[in-house]
Design an enzyme around this catalytic site. Structure first.
Site, PDB file in Angstrom:
ATOM      1  N   GLU A   1      28.699   4.245   9.793  1.00 47.99           N
ATOM      2  CA  GLU A   1      27.936   3.115   9.012  1.00 47.99           C
ATOM      3  C   GLU A   1      28.557   1.886   8.967  1.00 47.99           C
ATOM      4  O   GLU A   1      27.934   0.680   9.165  1.00 47.99           O
ATOM      5  CB  GLU A   1      27.522   3.589   7.657  1.00 47.99           C
TER       6      GLU A   1
ATOM      7  N   HIS B   1      34.746  -2.655  -0.444  1.00 47.55           N
ATOM      8  CA  HIS B   1      35.475  -2.733   0.945  1.00 47.55           C
ATOM      9  C   HIS B   1      36.946  -3.119   0.449  1.00 47.55           C
ATOM     10  O   HIS B   1      37.544  -4.106   1.083  1.00 47.55           O
ATOM     11  CB  HIS B   1      34.947  -3.965   1.743  1.00 47.55           C
TER      12      HIS B   1
END
Length: 480
Positions: free
Chosen positions: A344, A441
Site C-alpha cells: 500500500e 510514517h
C-alpha cells in the site's frame, strides 16, 4: 445524523485527511447536517432494527466479553514479533506467512495469499549535517523511492522557500543548491503535495537535492517519511524530510541572511520488484457465497516505528472481525472477506492487482480502516442515496457505544479508492483521529498509540456493520 464532507486532494495521493467542510461560494462553511433526510420502507427499517440483539451481542463480546482486548493482544504479538514491514522486505513476507497461519488456526474459510509484485526500496544509511552558520546534525528521513547521493554526499548552499510559488519566483537562485521547503501545515491532503513533488519541482530549477518540512501538524523533533513521485521529464535528485523544528530553524536563518550550507548523505537503493501477497480469509456466506463484503487494511508499513497504527490497527480490526463473528456462530447471508493488502505505502500496489484479478467479482460493500483506530464515531461512506439511508439506519444500532455518525464523502479509504468510480459503496472508519498525523510514517508509530479498550470499540463497529450489510435481504451495491 448525516454529515456531508467535500475533500480537496492531490491526484496522486489517494488517501488523505478528510476535511469536514463544505465549499459555499468559494468560502468555507460548516458541514451540512440533515436530519430526517431518509425515507426507507417501513419493512426495511424493521428488518434493520431486528439486528439490534445481534449487534448488542457483538458489542458485548468485543468490549466486555470473551474477546475483550483480544484484538490488541493479537496486534501486539504481531508488532512485537515483526516490527516494521516495509514493501519488498523479507520481514513483510514472514509477517504475511504468520497471518495466513493465524487465519488457518482460527479455522477461517478460504485462507490463501494472492500474488503481487511490489516495489523494493532500501533506505540505507543517511545523515544530514548543517555546516554553516553553525555545525550541527539534522534529523532526517529519506523519502520513499529517493535515489542516493554520491558516496561522499552532497555539500551545497541552501535556498529556503515556503511554497512552490516562492521557488518559481526565486528559480534563478536555485541552481546548484539544496532547496529546503518549509511548507505550512494545512491538512494532509493539501500539504502532502510537497512530499510528493519537492524533488521534481527542485530539479526543474537546477537544485541538487531537496528537503521538506515533515508532513505533520505536530512534532517532537521527529521526521516523517512517505513515498514521493519522480517525473521522467527532469533529473532525479535525492530528497528527504526534516523535522518541523529543524525546518523552521533553517527558515529563520535564511530570513536573517545567514549563509546556510548542508552536507547530505543518503545510501538509498531502488531494487527490482519482488513477489508478495495479499492475505485473504473469509466467513463464507450461507446463501450467496459469490457476493462479498470486504473488510480490509494493509500489512506493509514504513521502515520506521512499528506500523502499529498505520496500518496494524486497521488491518487487525478487519481480520479479527471474522474471528469474532465466527466464534459467535454468526454466518451472514453473503460472504465477508478480509483482505490485508500488501504494497500500500508505495502506491496501493496490492489493491490495484486485486482489482484487476477480481474485476468481475460483485462487492456489496468495500470497507477499509487506514486512518487510525482511535475512538470510533461511526462510518465515512460513499454510496447511492438509498445506500446512504440504509447505512444511517444500520449505524443507529451502534448507539450503545456512541458510534452512530454517518459522514458522506467523495474520498473514502486508500486502497479501496480504486473502486470509487465503479459504483461500489465504500466505507472507512470514522474516528477521533486528530492525532493520527502526529505519529504517521514516523518512529512514533508504535503500540503505545493504540488503546485496547478503544480498539475493542473499533472492532465492534467494524464487525457489526460488516455483518448487517452482508446479511440484509437487500444488496447495498445495487441500490440507486
Amino acid at each position: 445524523m448525516i454529515v456531508f464532507s467535500l475533500v480537496k486532494m492531490t491526484k496522486e495521493t489517494l488517501y488523505l485527511l478528510l476535511l469536514p467542510i463544505v465549499i459555499l461560494n468559494g468560502a468555507l462553511a460548516a458541514p451540512y447536517v440533515w436530519d430526517d433526510f431518509c425515507e426507507l420502507p417501513d419493512n426495511l427499517k424493521s428488518e434493520i432494527r431486528s439486528y439490534q440483539p445481534i449487534v448488542n451481542k457483538i458489542i458485548k463480546s468485543a468490549i466486555s466479553g470473551p474477546h475483550k482486548s483480544k484484538t490488541y493482544k493479537e496486534l501486539a504479538d504481531f508488532v512485537d514479533k515483526f516490527g516494521y514491514r516495509i514493501s519488498g522486505s523479507e520481514n513483510l513476507e514472514h509477517a504475511i506467512d504468520y497471518m495466513l497461519n493465524k487465519s488457518i488456526s482460527y479455522k477461517l474459510d478460504n485462507v490463501h495469499g494472492e500474488p503481487v509484485m511490489i516495489p523494493h526500496w532500501v533506505r540505507g544509511h543517511e545523515e544530514a549535517t548543517l555546516l554553516s552558520p553553525r555545525v550541527t546534525n539534522l534529523s532526517i528521513l529519506g523519502l520513499g523511492g529517493s535515489i542516493a547521493t554520491p558516496p561522499e554526499g552532497i555539500t551545497a548552499p541552501v535556498l529556503v522557500v515556503e511554497s512552490f510559488d516562492e521557488l518559481k519566483n526565486k528559480s534563478n537562485e536555485a541552481k546548484g543548491k539544496i532547496v529546503v521547503f518549509v511548507e505550512k501545515w494545512v491538512s494532509y491532503g493539501i500539504t502532502v503535495q510537497y512530499r510528493d513533488y519537492a524533488a521534481v519541482e527542485g530539479a526543474k530549477v537546477g537544485a541538487v537535492a531537496t528537503m521538506i518540512r515533515s508532513v505533520t501538524p505536530f512534532s517532537i523533533n521527529s521526521p516523517h517519511t512517505g513515498w514521493q513521485d519522480y517525473s521522467d521529464d527532469v533529473p532525479k535528485i535525492p530528497t528527504a524530510a526534516l523535522t518541523v523544528e529543524d525546518a523552521y530553524m533553517l527558515l529563520r536563518m535564511y530570513k536573517r541572511g545567514d549563509k546556510i550550507i548542508i552536507r547530505l548523505k543518503m545510501e538509498a537503493k531502488n531494487m527490482p520488484p519482488v513477489p508478495s501477497r495479499n492475505t485473504i480469509s473469509e466467513i463464507e456466506g450461507r446463501q450467496i457465497k459469490d457476493k462479498a463484503v470486504i473488510v480490509s487494511g494493509h500489512l506493509d508499513s514504513w521502515d520506521v516505528g512499528n506500523g502499529a497504527m498505520d496500518d496494524g490497527g486497521g488491518a487487525f480490526i478487519s481480520w479479527y472481525s471474522l474471528v469474532l463473528l465466527k466464534s459467535l456462530n454468526l454466518q451472514p447471508r453473503r460472504t465477508i472477506r478480509a483482505v490485508l493488502w500488501t504494497g500500500e505505502e508505495p502506491g496501493l500496489v496490492g489493491a490495484v492487482k486485486y482489482s484487476k484479478v477480481h474485476n468481475k467479482d460483485e462487492f456489496v460493500l468495500l470497507m477499509e480502516s487506514d486512518e487510525g483506530t482511535f475512538t470510533p464515531e461511526g462510518i465515512t461512506f460513499s454510496g447511492s442515496k438509498q445506500a446512504n439511508c440504509i447505512m444511517e439506519e444500520i449505524l443507529s444500532l451502534l448507539s450503545p457505544i456512541n458510534a452512530t455518525k454517518l459522514e458522506l464523502s467523495n474520498d473514502v479509504g486508500s486502497d479501496i479508492s480504486i473502486w470509487s468510480n465503479q459504483g461500489v459503496p465504500l466505507a472507512s472508519l470514522l474516528n477521533k483521529n486528530e492525532k493520527y498525523f502526529w505519529f504517521h510514517h514516523s518512529n512514533g508509530d508504535t503500540m503505545t498509540v493504540e488503546d485496547p479498550d478503544v480498539l475493542d470499540k473499533c472492532l465492534a463497529v467494524w464487525s457489526s456493520v460488516a455483518f448487517v450489510v452482508a446479511d440484509l435481504s437487500v444488496n447495498l451495491s445495487r441500490l440507486k
